[in-house]
Design a protein around this motif. Structure first.
Motif, PDB file in Angstrom:
ATOM      1  N   GLN A  78       0.849  -1.191   0.000  1.00 17.06           N
ATOM      2  CA  GLN A  78       0.000   0.000   0.000  1.00 17.06           C
ATOM      3  C   GLN A  78       0.889   1.247   0.000  1.00 17.06           C
ATOM      4  O   GLN A  78       1.880   1.305   0.732  1.00 17.06           O
ATOM      5  CB  GLN A  78      -0.909   0.003   1.237  1.00 17.06           C
ATOM      6  CG  GLN A  78      -1.858   1.144   1.258  1.00 17.06           C
ATOM      7  CD  GLN A  78      -2.784   1.055   2.486  1.00 17.06           C
ATOM      8  OE1 GLN A  78      -2.703   0.122   3.262  1.00 17.06           O
ATOM      9  NE2 GLN A  78      -3.640   2.042   2.632  1.00 17.06           N
ATOM     10  N   ALA A  79       0.470   2.196  -0.810  1.00 15.66           N
ATOM     11  CA  ALA A  79       1.228   3.446  -0.831  1.00 15.66           C
ATOM     12  C   ALA A  79       1.028   4.182   0.474  1.00 15.66           C
ATOM     13  O   ALA A  79      -0.061   4.128   1.060  1.00 15.66           O
ATOM     14  CB  ALA A  79       0.748   4.316  -1.992  1.00 15.66           C
ATOM     15  N   PRO A  80       2.068   4.809   0.957  1.00 16.40           N
ATOM     16  CA  PRO A  80       1.912   5.531   2.234  1.00 16.40           C
ATOM     17  C   PRO A  80       0.881   6.645   2.086  1.00 16.40           C
ATOM     18  O   PRO A  80       0.823   7.348   1.093  1.00 16.40           O
ATOM     19  CB  PRO A  80       3.290   6.117   2.499  1.00 16.40           C
ATOM     20  CG  PRO A  80       4.176   5.740   1.370  1.00 16.40           C
ATOM     21  CD  PRO A  80       3.392   4.935   0.407  1.00 16.40           C
ATOM     22  N   THR A  81       0.034   6.768   3.079  1.00 19.16           N
ATOM     23  CA  THR A  81      -0.996   7.808   3.078  1.00 19.16           C
ATOM     24  C   THR A  81      -0.543   8.944   3.975  1.00 19.16           C
ATOM     25  O   THR A  81       0.122   8.730   4.984  1.00 19.16           O
ATOM     26  CB  THR A  81      -2.337   7.255   3.593  1.00 19.16           C
ATOM     27  OG1 THR A  81      -2.140   6.725   4.904  1.00 19.16           O
ATOM     28  CG2 THR A  81      -2.851   6.139   2.665  1.00 19.16           C
ATOM     29  N   GLU A  82      -0.939  10.101   3.572  1.00 21.56           N
ATOM     30  CA  GLU A  82      -0.573  11.279   4.366  1.00 21.56           C
ATOM     31  C   GLU A  82      -1.657  11.520   5.414  1.00 21.56           C
ATOM     32  O   GLU A  82      -2.851  11.433   5.137  1.00 21.56           O
ATOM     33  CB  GLU A  82      -0.475  12.505   3.464  1.00 21.56           C
ATOM     34  CG  GLU A  82       0.684  12.396   2.482  1.00 21.56           C
ATOM     35  CD  GLU A  82       0.816  13.655   1.655  1.00 21.56           C
ATOM     36  OE1 GLU A  82       0.398  14.735   2.109  1.00 21.56           O
ATOM     37  OE2 GLU A  82       1.334  13.543   0.538  1.00 21.56           O
ATOM     38  N   THR A  83      -1.229  11.818   6.609  1.00 22.83           N
ATOM     39  CA  THR A  83      -2.191  12.130   7.661  1.00 22.83           C
ATOM     40  C   THR A  83      -2.248  13.639   7.838  1.00 22.83           C
ATOM     41  O   THR A  83      -1.276  14.349   7.686  1.00 22.83           O
ATOM     42  CB  THR A  83      -1.749  11.478   8.992  1.00 22.83           C
ATOM     43  OG1 THR A  83      -0.445  11.907   9.309  1.00 22.83           O
ATOM     44  CG2 THR A  83      -1.790   9.960   8.866  1.00 22.83           C
TER      45      THR A  83
END
Length: 108
Positions: free
Chosen positions: A102-107
């Motif tokens: 999974q591509a890293p998600t920005e928080t």
């Protein structure tokens, strides 16, 4: 001479055999305590010298065996430090399944 060397190498690598040998030698020397007292062998310089030599040899043998274990444990600890188990598991999962990282998600 080669047979003796190969036998010695196989004996050293077998901890069960070494425990049995050491156990029987311990029982033998425990039995020898009352025997040596009854027969007055403890008054013999030769007997006491033999016991002293046995104590010296068995003490050094034990220290050598303990050192071998410590070296093996140290080698295994160093190998474990170099190994990244979590990353290896993820890579195998990705290879053997249809999963994709999974591509890293920005928080926020």
């Amino acid at each position: 001479m080669t047979v003796i060397k190969s036998l010695w190498a196989s004996v050293q690598g077998d901890p069960v055999f070494m425990r049995r040998v050491n156990g029987w030698l311990t029982i033998f020397w425990l039995v020898m305590i009352p025997v040596s007292l009854v027969t007055h062998w403890v008054n013999s310089v030769v007997y006491v010298s033999a016991l002293s030599l046995w104590a010296l040899v068995s003490g050094h043998w034990s220290a050598w065996q303990a050192a071998r274990v410590e070296v093996k444990q140290h080698e295994e600890a160093q190998a474990a430090k170099k190994e990244n188990l979590a990353e290896d598991v993820v890579e195998q999962l990705v290879e053997k399944t249809n999963l994709q990282p999974q591509a890293p998600t920005e928080t926020a």
